[in-house]
Design an enzyme around this catalytic site. Structure first.
Site, short mmCIF file in Angstrom:
data_model
loop_
_atom_site.label_atom_id
_atom_site.label_comp_id
_atom_site.label_asym_id
_atom_site.label_seq_id
_atom_site.Cartn_x
_atom_site.Cartn_y
_atom_site.Cartn_z
N ARG A 65 0.86 -1.19 0.00
CA ARG A 65 0.00 0.00 0.00
C ARG A 65 0.89 1.24 0.00
NH1 ARG A 65 -1.47 1.69 4.65
NH2 ARG A 65 -2.18 -0.29 5.47
N LYS A 84 -8.69 6.11 -19.66
CA LYS A 84 -8.98 6.62 -20.98
C LYS A 84 -7.75 6.46 -21.89
CE LYS A 84 -12.69 7.47 -18.68
NZ LYS A 84 -13.04 8.74 -18.07
N TYR A 106 -16.21 16.55 -15.28
CA TYR A 106 -16.68 15.17 -15.37
C TYR A 106 -17.78 14.94 -14.32
CZ TYR A 106 -16.46 10.09 -15.11
OH TYR A 106 -16.77 8.76 -15.10
C1 LIG Z 1 -13.46 9.11 -16.70
C2 LIG Z 1 -13.05 10.42 -16.17
C3 LIG Z 1 -12.79 10.61 -14.80
C4 LIG Z 1 -12.99 9.49 -13.78
O1 LIG Z 1 -12.10 8.46 -13.98
P1 LIG Z 1 -12.37 6.92 -13.63
O2 LIG Z 1 -11.13 6.25 -14.05
O3 LIG Z 1 -13.59 6.51 -14.41
O4 LIG Z 1 -12.64 6.86 -12.16
C5 LIG Z 1 -12.33 11.85 -14.39
N1 LIG Z 1 -12.16 12.86 -15.26
C6 LIG Z 1 -12.43 12.73 -16.59
C7 LIG Z 1 -12.22 13.87 -17.49
C8 LIG Z 1 -12.88 11.51 -17.08
O5 LIG Z 1 -13.14 11.38 -18.39
#
Ligand SMILES: *Cc1c(COP(=O)(O)O)cnc(C)c1O
Length: 377
Positions: free
Chosen positions: A46, A195, A98
């Site tokens: 951790r 992403k 987001y």
């Molecule tokens: C998807 C997303 C998040 C959140 O991320 P996760 O990996 O789904 O928890 C935060 N900011 C943006 C711009 C995103 O597209």
């Protein structure tokens, strides 16, 4: 070192002990100590794990920061950053952040006394008006989702510095390949690595880079205390994804430019939202602060019915949440990611029922355009 080289040689290259060219997956929770407190830098996973550390070093280098951190999701990363603040503190945020960020601020962290005000940060003056004695940070997302609004990172970081505030940037849409907020004056940059950084729709992860040793110590304290760390397998998947981030972003850029041109000239499309367009209100700022405009495009086909018709005819665009993967994705923000926002507020923001958002993937551009042409007929 140029960006594409840094994606491969940044951080810790391979394995120091064996010479393995790929960073090994250290699937381990604890580490042998020679004597009490005498160890090789790792005590408990951790607190620190060698595979995660290799990733953290890599993202630190890519964002030109002081220290990097890997979390179990983008939301875990954002939440950990927010835990740097105290009860009673106030944060100014981009109004179309987001949805999950809006939710954690207004439904979770507000219960612990952290307050947020949401403003259109594409105009710096809107931020100035909201600064008060309790304000501690300005949190930006640029470009935003789904309207691809652009905020001027450098101008806002200057304002923040002059007012003794931190600047935090969610850099998910641009990636460290196109945009480096720390170089523009930001203090903290974060990513949903789910992403573009992962890039293959196979891992959920979050990354943070801070620009000072103090913030590094503070955030490591939060990471270790609250424990939302990324596991070694997923850390390895991100290291692997990052190696091709450059060629993926270049190819995405080229595909997107062709698709934007096609959409702009199509009679069934009333409006195209893309920072690369000269007609985009902050096109000049986008050009100044980022080396590429990215693969996210939104366009309006006039009504919910038309939007339904379009996506039902598409072959290569998958209807799904998320973005930034090798496969092209499509979503209808009004009924998916932004469904929880009341229609009136959506109309104010410009998120119409006929708005379609696409994340352009790495398929052949000709196929993608033919697919769109067929769906828009
Ligand atoms: C998807 C997303 C998040 C959140 O991320 P996760 O990996 O789904 O928890 C935060 N900011 C943006 C711009 C995103 O597209």
């Amino acid at each position: 070192m140029k960006k594409k080289t840094q994606l491969i040689h940044g951080g810790i290259f391979g394995d120091q002990t064996t010479g393995a060219v790929s960073t090994p997956i250290y699937q381990v929770s604890t580490y042998k100590q020679e004597q009490v407190g005498k160890h090789k830098g790792f005590e408990y996973s951790r607190t620190g794990n060698p595979t995660r550390f290799a990733l953290e070093e890599l993202i630190k280098d890519l964002e030109s920061g002081e220290r990097g951190f890997a979390f179990a999701s983008g939301m875990a990363a954002i939440t950990a950053v927010m835990m740097l603040f105290n009860k009673g503190d106030h944060i100014i945020m981009t109004d179309d952040v987001y949805g999950g960020t809006f939710r954690v601020m207004t439904k979770v962290l507000n219960r612990f006394g952290l307050e947020a005000t949401f403003v259109d940060t594409s105009d710096v003056n809107n931020i100035k008006n909201e600064i008060r004695p309790e304000t501690k940070a300005i949190y930006l997302e640029t470009p935003t989702n789904p309207l691809l609004k652009i905020s001027d990172i450098q101008a806002i970081a200057d304002l923040a510095k002059a007012s003794g505030l931190l600047t935090i940037v969610d850099n998910t849409f641009s990636t460290p390949y196109w945009q480096n907020p720390i170089s523009l004056g930001a203090d903290i940059v974060l990513h949903s690595a789910t992403k573009y950084i992962g890039g293959h729709s196979d891992v959920v992860a979050g990354l943070v880079v801070v620009n000072s040793e103090q913030l590094g110590q503070d955030l490591h304290f939060v990471q270790n205390s609250t424990g939302g760390v990324l596991g070694p397998q997923d850390s390895w998947l991100l290291i692997r994804g990052i190696k091709t981030l450059g060629i993926r972003m270049e190819e995405t850029e080229s595909n997107t430019a062709q698709i934007v041109e096609f959409l702009q000239n199509h009679p069934a499309v009333s409006k195209v939202f893309y920072p690369g367009l000269e007609t985009h209100p902050n096109h000049e700022i986008a050009k100044k602060q980022a080396a590429g405009f990215g693969g996210m495009v939104s366009f309006d086909v006039g009504s919910a019915e038309k939007a339904d018709e379009v996506f039902s005819k598409l072959k290569y665009f998958t209807l799904a949440e998320s973005l930034g993967a090798v496969e092209s994705l499509i979503s209808i923000p009004a009924r998916m990611t932004h469904a929880s926002i009341p229609q009136e507020r959506r109309a104010e923001l410009g998120i119409t029922d006929g708005l379609i958002r696409i994340s352009v993937g790495l398929e052949d551009a000709e196929d993608l355009i033919e697919d769109l042409a067929n769906a828009l007929k």
